[in-house]
Design a protein around this motif. Structure first.
Motif, PDB file in Angstrom:
ATOM      1  N   ARG A 148       0.832  -1.213   0.000  1.00  0.00           N
ATOM      2  CA  ARG A 148       0.000   0.000   0.000  1.00  0.00           C
ATOM      3  C   ARG A 148       0.864   1.259   0.000  1.00  0.00           C
ATOM      4  NH1 ARG A 148      -4.866  -1.348   4.191  1.00  0.00           N
ATOM      5  NH2 ARG A 148      -5.927   0.289   2.991  1.00  0.00           N
ATOM      6  N   ILE A 149       1.924   1.200  -0.774  1.00  0.00           N
ATOM      7  CA  ILE A 149       2.815   2.349  -0.943  1.00  0.00           C
ATOM      8  C   ILE A 149       2.225   3.271  -2.005  1.00  0.00           C
ATOM      9  CG2 ILE A 149       5.140   3.090  -1.602  1.00  0.00           C
ATOM     10  CD1 ILE A 149       5.041   1.511   1.013  1.00  0.00           C
ATOM     11  N   PRO A 150       2.166   4.588  -1.783  1.00  0.00           N
ATOM     12  CA  PRO A 150       1.685   5.488  -2.843  1.00  0.00           C
ATOM     13  C   PRO A 150       2.589   5.412  -4.072  1.00  0.00           C
ATOM     14  CG  PRO A 150       1.738   6.611  -0.716  1.00  0.00           C
ATOM     15  CD  PRO A 150       2.461   5.305  -0.532  1.00  0.00           C
ATOM     16  N   PHE A 151       2.003   5.103  -5.213  1.00  0.00           N
ATOM     17  CA  PHE A 151       2.784   5.067  -6.447  1.00  0.00           C
ATOM     18  C   PHE A 151       1.871   5.279  -7.639  1.00  0.00           C
ATOM     19  CE2 PHE A 151       1.194   0.785  -6.753  1.00  0.00           C
ATOM     20  CZ  PHE A 151       1.329   0.394  -8.084  1.00  0.00           C
ATOM     21  N   VAL A 152       2.507   5.634  -8.746  1.00  0.00           N
ATOM     22  CA  VAL A 152       1.815   5.770 -10.023  1.00  0.00           C
ATOM     23  C   VAL A 152       2.585   4.981 -11.060  1.00  0.00           C
ATOM     24  CG1 VAL A 152       1.196   7.355 -11.893  1.00  0.00           C
ATOM     25  CG2 VAL A 152       0.766   8.006  -9.529  1.00  0.00           C
ATOM     26  N   ALA A 153       1.871   4.232 -11.848  1.00  0.00           N
ATOM     27  CA  ALA A 153       2.475   3.474 -12.943  1.00  0.00           C
ATOM     28  C   ALA A 153       2.149   4.141 -14.264  1.00  0.00           C
ATOM     29  CB  ALA A 153       1.961   2.042 -12.944  1.00  0.00           C
ATOM     30  N   HIS A 154       3.188   4.336 -15.086  1.00  0.00           N
ATOM     31  CA  HIS A 154       2.944   4.745 -16.472  1.00  0.00           C
ATOM     32  C   HIS A 154       2.849   3.454 -17.273  1.00  0.00           C
ATOM     33  CE1 HIS A 154       4.180   6.822 -20.408  1.00  0.00           C
ATOM     34  NE2 HIS A 154       2.899   7.036 -20.164  1.00  0.00           N
ATOM     35  N   GLY A 155       1.629   3.037 -17.482  1.00  0.00           N
ATOM     36  CA  GLY A 155       1.342   1.714 -18.009  1.00  0.00           C
ATOM     37  C   GLY A 155       0.433   1.019 -17.017  1.00  0.00           C
ATOM     38  N   ARG A 156      -0.094  -0.147 -17.399  1.00  0.00           N
ATOM     39  CA  ARG A 156      -1.024  -0.827 -16.504  1.00  0.00           C
ATOM     40  C   ARG A 156      -0.846  -2.337 -16.598  1.00  0.00           C
ATOM     41  NH1 ARG A 156      -3.566   0.351 -21.315  1.00  0.00           N
ATOM     42  NH2 ARG A 156      -5.368  -0.901 -21.982  1.00  0.00           N
ATOM     43  N   LEU A 157      -1.180  -2.988 -15.486  1.00  0.00           N
ATOM     44  CA  LEU A 157      -1.152  -4.442 -15.450  1.00  0.00           C
ATOM     45  C   LEU A 157      -2.355  -5.002 -16.202  1.00  0.00           C
ATOM     46  CD1 LEU A 157      -0.270  -4.905 -11.673  1.00  0.00           C
ATOM     47  CD2 LEU A 157       1.269  -5.306 -13.609  1.00  0.00           C
ATOM     48  N   ILE A 158      -2.222  -6.212 -16.699  1.00  0.00           N
ATOM     49  CA  ILE A 158      -3.360  -6.870 -17.348  1.00  0.00           C
ATOM     50  C   ILE A 158      -4.349  -7.341 -16.293  1.00  0.00           C
ATOM     51  CG2 ILE A 158      -4.051  -8.820 -18.798  1.00  0.00           C
ATOM     52  CD1 ILE A 158      -1.293  -8.557 -20.162  1.00  0.00           C
ATOM     53  N   ASP A 313       1.446  14.887 -10.957  1.00  0.00           N
ATOM     54  CA  ASP A 313       0.231  15.331 -10.275  1.00  0.00           C
ATOM     55  C   ASP A 313      -0.463  14.163  -9.576  1.00  0.00           C
ATOM     56  OD1 ASP A 313       0.740  17.826 -11.335  1.00  0.00           O
ATOM     57  OD2 ASP A 313      -0.753  17.673 -12.932  1.00  0.00           O
ATOM     58  N   MET A 314      -0.499  13.013 -10.253  1.00  0.00           N
ATOM     59  CA  MET A 314      -1.210  11.857  -9.720  1.00  0.00           C
ATOM     60  C   MET A 314      -0.522  11.279  -8.485  1.00  0.00           C
ATOM     61  SD  MET A 314      -2.390   9.898 -13.230  1.00  0.00           S
ATOM     62  CE  MET A 314      -3.271   8.571 -12.400  1.00  0.00           C
ATOM     63  N   VAL A 315       0.817  11.227  -8.493  1.00  0.00           N
ATOM     64  CA  VAL A 315       1.498  10.623  -7.344  1.00  0.00           C
ATOM     65  C   VAL A 315       1.384  11.523  -6.110  1.00  0.00           C
ATOM     66  CG1 VAL A 315       3.841  11.531  -7.779  1.00  0.00           C
ATOM     67  CG2 VAL A 315       3.551   9.328  -6.637  1.00  0.00           C
ATOM     68  N   ALA A 324      -7.998   7.424  -1.322  1.00  0.00           N
ATOM     69  CA  ALA A 324      -9.027   8.213  -2.007  1.00  0.00           C
ATOM     70  C   ALA A 324      -8.446   8.939  -3.217  1.00  0.00           C
ATOM     71  CB  ALA A 324      -9.654   9.215  -1.042  1.00  0.00           C
ATOM     72  N   GLY A 325      -7.116   9.055  -3.266  1.00  0.00           N
ATOM     73  CA  GLY A 325      -6.456   9.729  -4.378  1.00  0.00           C
ATOM     74  C   GLY A 325      -6.075   8.810  -5.517  1.00  0.00           C
ATOM     75  N   ILE A 326      -6.465   7.535  -5.454  1.00  0.00           N
ATOM     76  CA  ILE A 326      -6.163   6.601  -6.540  1.00  0.00           C
ATOM     77  C   ILE A 326      -6.959   6.992  -7.786  1.00  0.00           C
ATOM     78  CG2 ILE A 326      -6.410   4.221  -7.335  1.00  0.00           C
ATOM     79  CD1 ILE A 326      -5.751   3.315  -4.508  1.00  0.00           C
ATOM     80  N   ARG A 327      -6.245   7.143  -8.902  1.00  0.00           N
ATOM     81  CA  ARG A 327      -6.875   7.527 -10.167  1.00  0.00           C
ATOM     82  C   ARG A 327      -6.341   6.654 -11.290  1.00  0.00           C
ATOM     83  NH1 ARG A 327      -5.110  13.265 -11.481  1.00  0.00           N
ATOM     84  NH2 ARG A 327      -6.283  12.804 -13.373  1.00  0.00           N
ATOM     85  N   THR A 328      -7.139   6.483 -12.326  1.00  0.00           N
ATOM     86  CA  THR A 328      -6.676   5.806 -13.543  1.00  0.00           C
ATOM     87  C   THR A 328      -7.039   6.673 -14.735  1.00  0.00           C
ATOM     88  OG1 THR A 328      -8.722   4.529 -13.809  1.00  0.00           O
ATOM     89  CG2 THR A 328      -6.967   3.533 -12.495  1.00  0.00           C
ATOM     90  N   LEU A 329      -6.197   6.645 -15.740  1.00  0.00           N
ATOM     91  CA  LEU A 329      -6.411   7.517 -16.894  1.00  0.00           C
ATOM     92  C   LEU A 329      -5.890   6.830 -18.148  1.00  0.00           C
ATOM     93  CD1 LEU A 329      -7.276  10.314 -17.953  1.00  0.00           C
ATOM     94  CD2 LEU A 329      -4.955  11.122 -17.445  1.00  0.00           C
ATOM     95  N   LEU A 330      -6.769   6.623 -19.121  1.00  0.00           N
ATOM     96  CA  LEU A 330      -6.398   6.029 -20.405  1.00  0.00           C
ATOM     97  C   LEU A 330      -6.477   7.115 -21.471  1.00  0.00           C
ATOM     98  CD1 LEU A 330      -5.575   3.387 -21.796  1.00  0.00           C
ATOM     99  CD2 LEU A 330      -8.004   2.971 -22.254  1.00  0.00           C
TER     100      LEU A 330
END
Length: 347
Positions: A148-158, A313-315, A324-330
């Motif tokens: 549960r570490i705050p992180f942002v991925a550029h890309g996404r898991l399947i 901005d997202m991280v 509550a700050g978890i976001r996804t963007l395609l």
């Protein structure tokens, strides 16, 4: 503070004010047990003397480092990727505006990516992490999600084991549309050049291309798919040469990165083939050199630098707002129509 003055630290600021170091620290931290008058006096003096808080001091007061760690997708000494450079520029700009520092971490011969990531997290070196070039079963993302570490991925898991913030480009839709557009220009023989690493971006992009061609009755043949190791210049040229030497030759070669497309263009010139007269070549990423290729490369622009800014901005939102700050963007990439593609040559 004058231009020739030097910034001072916490101890010097306390000495100038005639106050204790803890009092000055708590005044700067906005603690209520310090009087409003004293807080205002300390803040004013900090501005006048150019006070700069140390990282250790900030961590003592807030429990945070105010730093964001970026995991580089290659070992140290192999950072030759224009894509990563553009992404970092956007990320650094965003974090600077938000008052965060950026530091970079890379694997080495003695420590792999997962060891570096765990060291960064366990040592509280960063409040949040940015990773990119996710693989189909990315261990970094899974560790960060589990802890549960705050992180942002550029890309996404399947398939993800839990919620996390990510932004990605819809390469699957883009390559589906590209295949149909090239078929409308008369192309019937296609080839694909892709990384030999199981990146999820390669999975989605190739799936879009292969699905569209199959639906159009032009399934991509296995011997028309070339896989190249990251940053393997010679390997990319060898695979491109093999594809362009097939008989009959593909009339359109799709590269899943601009770096791979550049290799195809170079080999085509070496073989005396005209682009796009004899073969069309299309890339993906729109790195800065794409417009200067010979000929200028038709490619998908995923606005790399802006993606870096969005990731920043997202991280920070993920850190400040918690889960509550978890976001996804395609995001939808734009096809930059340049001079490396055209109608299929007459047989």
């Amino acid at each position: 503070m004058s231009e020739t003055s030097r910034a001072i630290g916490l101890k010097e600021l306390a000495r100038v004010l005639g106050l204790s170091v803890p009092t000055v620290s708590r005044a700067l931290g906005g603690y209520s047990d310090v009087s409003q008058k004293t807080r205002e006096r300390v803040v004013q003096a900090a501005r006048e003397h150019g006070y700069v808080a140390s990282r250790a001091g900030r961590m003592l007061v807030s429990g945070r480092s105010n730093a964001i760690g970026m995991m580089l997708p290659q070992p140290a000494g192999q950072i030759t990727d224009a894509f990563v450079g553009e992404f970092l520029l956007g990320l650094a700009d965003s974090l600077a505006e938000l008052g965060r520092d950026l530091f970079l971490a890379a694997s080495s011969q003695s420590r792999d990516e997962l060891q570096v990531l765990r060291h960064m997290v366990d040592g509280s070196q960063a409040d949040g992490i940015v990773i990119n070039r996710l693989t189909v079963d990315d261990a970094r993302a899974r560790v960060l999600i589990a802890r549960r570490i705050p992180f942002v991925a550029h890309g996404r898991l399947i398939e993800a084991p839990g919620p996390y913030s990510w932004l990605d480009t819809d390469g699957e839709k883009a390559l589906d549309g590209l295949a149909r557009q090239l078929v409308s220009l008369g192309h019937r023989r296609f080839a694909l050049v892709m990384p030999d690493v199981a990146y999820t971006f390669a999975h989605f992009r190739s799936r879009g291309l292969e699905r569209a061609l199959s639906e159009l009755g032009l399934p991509l043949r296995p011997d028309h798919i070339a896989k190249v190791a990251p940053n393997d210049h010679d390997g990319a040229h060898a695979e491109a040469r093999a594809l362009l030497s097939l008989d009959p030759r593909p009339t359109a070669v799709i590269a899943l990165t601009d770096q791979l497309a550049f290799a195809v263009l170079e080999v085509a010139r070496e073989l005396g083939l005209g682009v796009p007269g004899d073969v069309s070549v299309v890339g993906f990423d729109n790195v800065p050199m794409a417009v200067y290729a010979n000929p200028p490369l038709t490619t998908f622009d995923q606005n790399i630098r802006e993606s870096g800014r969005i990731a920043g901005d997202m991280v920070v939102a993920r850190i400040e707002l918690g889960e509550a700050g978890i976001r996804t963007l395609l995001l939808e990439p734009k096809l930059e129509l340049r001079a490396s593609h055209g109608p299929a040559p007459a047989d």
